[in-house]
Design a protein around this motif. Structure first.
Motif, PDB file in Angstrom:
ATOM      1  N   ARG A  44       0.737  -1.058  -0.106  1.00 41.74           N
ATOM      2  CA  ARG A  44      -0.117  -0.101   0.073  1.00 41.74           C
ATOM      3  C   ARG A  44       0.909   1.203  -0.134  1.00 41.74           C
ATOM      4  O   ARG A  44       0.804   2.423  -0.672  1.00 41.74           O
ATOM      5  CB  ARG A  44      -0.983  -0.093   1.213  1.00 41.74           C
ATOM      6  N   GLU A  45       2.011   1.186   0.952  1.00 41.74           N
ATOM      7  CA  GLU A  45       2.871   2.481   0.839  1.00 41.74           C
ATOM      8  C   GLU A  45       3.499   2.637  -0.365  1.00 41.74           C
ATOM      9  O   GLU A  45       3.575   3.793  -0.961  1.00 41.74           O
ATOM     10  CB  GLU A  45       4.129   2.253   1.923  1.00 41.74           C
ATOM     11  N   GLN A  62      -1.940  -1.716  -6.944  1.00 43.68           N
ATOM     12  CA  GLN A  62      -1.685  -2.966  -6.258  1.00 43.68           C
ATOM     13  C   GLN A  62      -1.219  -3.865  -7.158  1.00 43.68           C
ATOM     14  O   GLN A  62      -0.038  -4.662  -6.734  1.00 43.68           O
ATOM     15  CB  GLN A  62      -2.736  -3.309  -5.349  1.00 43.68           C
ATOM     16  N   GLU A  67       2.503   1.586  -3.450  1.00 45.36           N
ATOM     17  CA  GLU A  67       1.282   2.239  -4.417  1.00 45.36           C
ATOM     18  C   GLU A  67       1.496   3.738  -4.601  1.00 45.36           C
ATOM     19  O   GLU A  67       1.354   4.296  -5.386  1.00 45.36           O
ATOM     20  CB  GLU A  67       0.053   1.584  -4.052  1.00 45.36           C
ATOM     21  N   GLU A  68       1.232   4.198  -3.003  1.00 49.55           N
ATOM     22  CA  GLU A  68       1.402   5.700  -2.946  1.00 49.55           C
ATOM     23  C   GLU A  68       2.608   6.403  -3.536  1.00 49.55           C
ATOM     24  O   GLU A  68       2.736   7.324  -4.308  1.00 49.55           O
ATOM     25  CB  GLU A  68       1.338   6.097  -1.390  1.00 49.55           C
TER      26      GLU A  68
END
Length: 103
Positions: free
Chosen positions: A46-47, A56, A49-50
């Motif tokens: 998730r991090e 994902q 992805e940012e």
């Protein structure tokens, strides 16, 4: 031009065989970004992805490629995995690559 020693040629071949897959793993800009980001830290998908702006599934694909090349490892953290570079020398390599821009 001097004749290279067989020992030197064998050492160069061994290094090329060892580092070829690693460098192919780094050849994609998104994977290189992930490796640079992971220098001296850990991140979840998730991090990442940012950081990358990727989906994902693409982050997971790139992490799998990096894992197959021996560049990253993962550790379970709750329901997620924390990814980090597989060897401390890779932190140094990532810092070196990052410093090349200013060279």
């Amino acid at each position: 031009m001097s004749n290279p020693s067989r020992t030197t040629v064998r050492q160069c071949r061994r290094l090329a065989d060892t580092w070829g897959p690693v460098l192919r793993g780094l050849a994609n800009p998104d994977r290189l970004l992930i490796v640079l980001w992971l220098a001296n830290t850990t991140s979840t998908v998730r991090e990442l992805e940012e950081v990358t702006g990727l989906s994902q599934s693409l982050v997971s694909y790139h992490l799998r490629t990096l894992r197959d090349a021996g560049l990253v490892t993962s550790t379970p953290v709750g329901r997620a995995n924390a990814y980090r570079l597989a060897h401390p020398d890779l932190d140094t390599l990532a810092a070196l690559v990052g410093s090349l821009e200013t060279a």
